[in-house]
Write a protein that holds these residues in place. Structure first.
Motif, PDB file in Angstrom:
ATOM      1  N   GLY A   1      13.203  -7.528   5.064  1.00 41.70           N
ATOM      2  CA  GLY A   1      11.887  -7.747   5.653  1.00 41.70           C
ATOM      3  C   GLY A   1      10.918  -6.580   5.539  1.00 41.70           C
ATOM      4  O   GLY A   1       9.827  -6.631   6.099  1.00 41.70           O
ATOM      5  N   PHE A   2      11.312  -5.533   4.822  1.00 43.91           N
ATOM      6  CA  PHE A   2      10.411  -4.389   4.669  1.00 43.91           C
ATOM      7  C   PHE A   2       9.346  -4.703   3.614  1.00 43.91           C
ATOM      8  O   PHE A   2       9.604  -5.400   2.644  1.00 43.91           O
ATOM      9  CB  PHE A   2      11.188  -3.138   4.247  1.00 43.91           C
ATOM     10  CG  PHE A   2      12.014  -2.559   5.349  1.00 43.91           C
ATOM     11  CD1 PHE A   2      11.475  -1.641   6.231  1.00 43.91           C
ATOM     12  CD2 PHE A   2      13.339  -2.943   5.522  1.00 43.91           C
ATOM     13  CE1 PHE A   2      12.237  -1.106   7.257  1.00 43.91           C
ATOM     14  CE2 PHE A   2      14.112  -2.420   6.542  1.00 43.91           C
ATOM     15  CZ  PHE A   2      13.561  -1.502   7.415  1.00 43.91           C
ATOM     16  N   THR A   3       8.158  -4.157   3.834  1.00 42.41           N
ATOM     17  CA  THR A   3       7.070  -4.311   2.877  1.00 42.41           C
ATOM     18  C   THR A   3       6.641  -2.928   2.403  1.00 42.41           C
ATOM     19  O   THR A   3       7.022  -1.913   2.984  1.00 42.41           O
ATOM     20  CB  THR A   3       5.863  -5.027   3.518  1.00 42.41           C
ATOM     21  OG1 THR A   3       5.416  -4.262   4.636  1.00 42.41           O
ATOM     22  CG2 THR A   3       6.230  -6.439   3.966  1.00 42.41           C
ATOM     23  N   GLY A   4       5.836  -2.906   1.345  1.00 36.76           N
ATOM     24  CA  GLY A   4       5.343  -1.640   0.827  1.00 36.76           C
ATOM     25  C   GLY A   4       6.426  -0.766   0.247  1.00 36.76           C
ATOM     26  O   GLY A   4       6.300   0.454   0.227  1.00 36.76           O
TER      27      GLY A   4
ATOM     28  N   ASN B   1       8.541   1.234  -2.321  1.00 32.40           N
ATOM     29  CA  ASN B   1       8.336   1.867  -3.617  1.00 32.40           C
ATOM     30  C   ASN B   1       9.372   2.974  -3.786  1.00 32.40           C
ATOM     31  O   ASN B   1       9.599   3.759  -2.860  1.00 32.40           O
ATOM     32  CB  ASN B   1       6.930   2.458  -3.728  1.00 32.40           C
ATOM     33  CG  ASN B   1       6.698   3.096  -5.089  1.00 32.40           C
ATOM     34  OD1 ASN B   1       6.898   2.459  -6.113  1.00 32.40           O
ATOM     35  ND2 ASN B   1       6.292   4.342  -5.086  1.00 32.40           N
TER      36      ASN B   1
ATOM     37  N   THR C   1      15.098  -1.447  -3.648  1.00 35.53           N
ATOM     38  CA  THR C   1      13.925  -2.303  -3.432  1.00 35.53           C
ATOM     39  C   THR C   1      14.335  -3.689  -2.969  1.00 35.53           C
ATOM     40  O   THR C   1      13.806  -4.221  -1.983  1.00 35.53           O
ATOM     41  CB  THR C   1      13.093  -2.386  -4.721  1.00 35.53           C
ATOM     42  OG1 THR C   1      12.669  -1.068  -5.087  1.00 35.53           O
ATOM     43  CG2 THR C   1      11.876  -3.278  -4.536  1.00 35.53           C
TER      44      THR C   1
ATOM     45  N   GLN D   1      13.515  -5.266   0.731  1.00 35.75           N
ATOM     46  CA  GLN D   1      12.655  -6.440   0.804  1.00 35.75           C
ATOM     47  C   GLN D   1      13.379  -7.614   1.455  1.00 35.75           C
ATOM     48  O   GLN D   1      12.784  -8.347   2.243  1.00 35.75           O
ATOM     49  CB  GLN D   1      12.143  -6.803  -0.583  1.00 35.75           C
ATOM     50  CG  GLN D   1      11.102  -5.828  -1.094  1.00 35.75           C
ATOM     51  CD  GLN D   1      10.661  -6.087  -2.521  1.00 35.75           C
ATOM     52  OE1 GLN D   1      11.356  -6.754  -3.288  1.00 35.75           O
ATOM     53  NE2 GLN D   1       9.514  -5.537  -2.883  1.00 35.75           N
TER      54      GLN D   1
ATOM     55  N   VAL E   1       8.182   3.195   2.348  1.00 32.80           N
ATOM     56  CA  VAL E   1       8.353   1.909   3.012  1.00 32.80           C
ATOM     57  C   VAL E   1       7.392   1.826   4.196  1.00 32.80           C
ATOM     58  O   VAL E   1       7.008   2.843   4.763  1.00 32.80           O
ATOM     59  CB  VAL E   1       9.825   1.732   3.470  1.00 32.80           C
ATOM     60  CG1 VAL E   1      10.178   2.716   4.563  1.00 32.80           C
ATOM     61  CG2 VAL E   1      10.119   0.323   3.914  1.00 32.80           C
ATOM     62  N   GLU E   2       7.017   0.612   4.536  1.00 34.30           N
ATOM     63  CA  GLU E   2       6.202   0.403   5.726  1.00 34.30           C
ATOM     64  C   GLU E   2       7.130   0.015   6.871  1.00 34.30           C
ATOM     65  O   GLU E   2       7.884  -0.952   6.767  1.00 34.30           O
ATOM     66  CB  GLU E   2       5.172  -0.694   5.483  1.00 34.30           C
ATOM     67  CG  GLU E   2       4.186  -0.815   6.603  1.00 34.30           C
ATOM     68  CD  GLU E   2       2.992  -1.677   6.260  1.00 34.30           C
ATOM     69  OE1 GLU E   2       2.323  -2.120   7.205  1.00 34.30           O
ATOM     70  OE2 GLU E   2       2.721  -1.901   5.072  1.00 34.30           O
TER      71      GLU E   2
END
Length: 95
Positions: A27-30, A32, A20, A24, A44-45
């Motif tokens: 720069g990745f979002t979402g 889990n 995680t 993050q 991941v988004e």
């Protein structure tokens, strides 16, 4: 676009914390990490194929290849180190 991948060598919360944090920071979002299933799943988004390739590269460098990729002894050793770092980070954050 949100995507979920099955990932090898993920064993615990320390592993999840390392994954995680690394994603993050890149720069990745979402992000889990699902520890309730086997193989573990990482969501991941990602906006395009280049970002997905970067996602996979980050996981491999940490020792967590996709479950469909080769998983040699070197990656398993890396995952143990990444797991320990994740556990240590979690303990320090709690203080």
């Amino acid at each position: 676009m949100i995507q979920t991948f099955e990932v090898a060598n993920v064993r615990c919360g320390g592993c999840a914390n390392t994954i995680t944090k690394a994603l993050q920071e890149a720069g990745f979002t979402g992000v889990n990490v699902d520890l309730t299933c086997e193989p573990r799943k990482v969501t991941v988004e990602a906006v395009d194929e280049a970002q997905l390739a970067h996602f996979k590269e980050i996981l491999r460098k940490l020792g967590y290849p996709l479950s469909t990729e080769e998983n040699g002894a070197g990656l398993k050793v890396k995952s143990f180190v990444s797991c320990a770092v994740g556990k240590f980070t979690t303990l320090n954050d709690a203080e």
